[in-house]
Design a protein around this motif. Structure first.
Motif: not given
Length: 162
Positions: A43, A45, A60, A62, A104
């Motif tokens: 993640l 985040s 991830d 993102l 996220e």
């Protein structure tokens, strides 16, 4: 006590994805040969916190949508570990981590289908014809506009500024 002694392997795998404490325990465990084994979160985040405590980074979806923002966040987190940050860099690190963490929420809500649609809408790759098996589908009607306003505005502005 070494992390691998206190948890079964399947417990570690099933709980490690979203548990920053587990990432940090493994990244800092003195019984682990860190030159041969690196910790990655799943993640973005968690990027700043886990890198600040010895993890190698994140894997991830993102960064496929907002690569400049995530790369800059990584650079600042690594610099914080090695050289330290000036006040304005620390402020930037926190601002970037906030934008990434907020974005996220979109990834967590819509998963692979959301990532695919965001890559198309933001970066211009792919299409909006839904996912392919085994994950067919697309975002619900009107969802993109809603989640963009809720979760993606800060990171879009950041990405454009880098």
């Amino acid at each position: 006590m070494s992390f691998d002694l206190c948890c079964e392997a399947d417990e570690f795998v099933s709980r490690s994805h979203g548990n920053v404490s587990h990432h940090i325990q493994v990244a800092l465990d003195p019984a682990i040969h860190h030159d041969k084994f690196r910790v990655f979160s799943g993640l973005s985040s968690q990027l700043g916190p886990v890198v600040l405590f010895g993890a190698a980074g994140v894997i991830d979806g993102l960064p496929a949508i907002f690569p400049k923002t995530v790369v800059r966040l990584m650079q600042l987190a690594e610099k914080a570990n090695t050289k330290g940050l000036k006040d304005e860099e620390r402020t930037e690190l926190q601002r970037l981590q906030y934008a990434v963490s907020l974005a996220e929420e979109f990834v967590m809500r819509y998963g692979i289908i959301g990532i695919k649609e965001a890559v198309y809408r933001v970066v211009g790759f792919g299409n909006l014809e839904g996912g392919r098996l085994p994950i067919p589908g697309e975002l619900p009607e009107g969802a993109w506009d809603k989640v963009k306003m809720l979760f993606l505005q800060a990171i879009e502005l950041t990405e454009a500024s880098l």
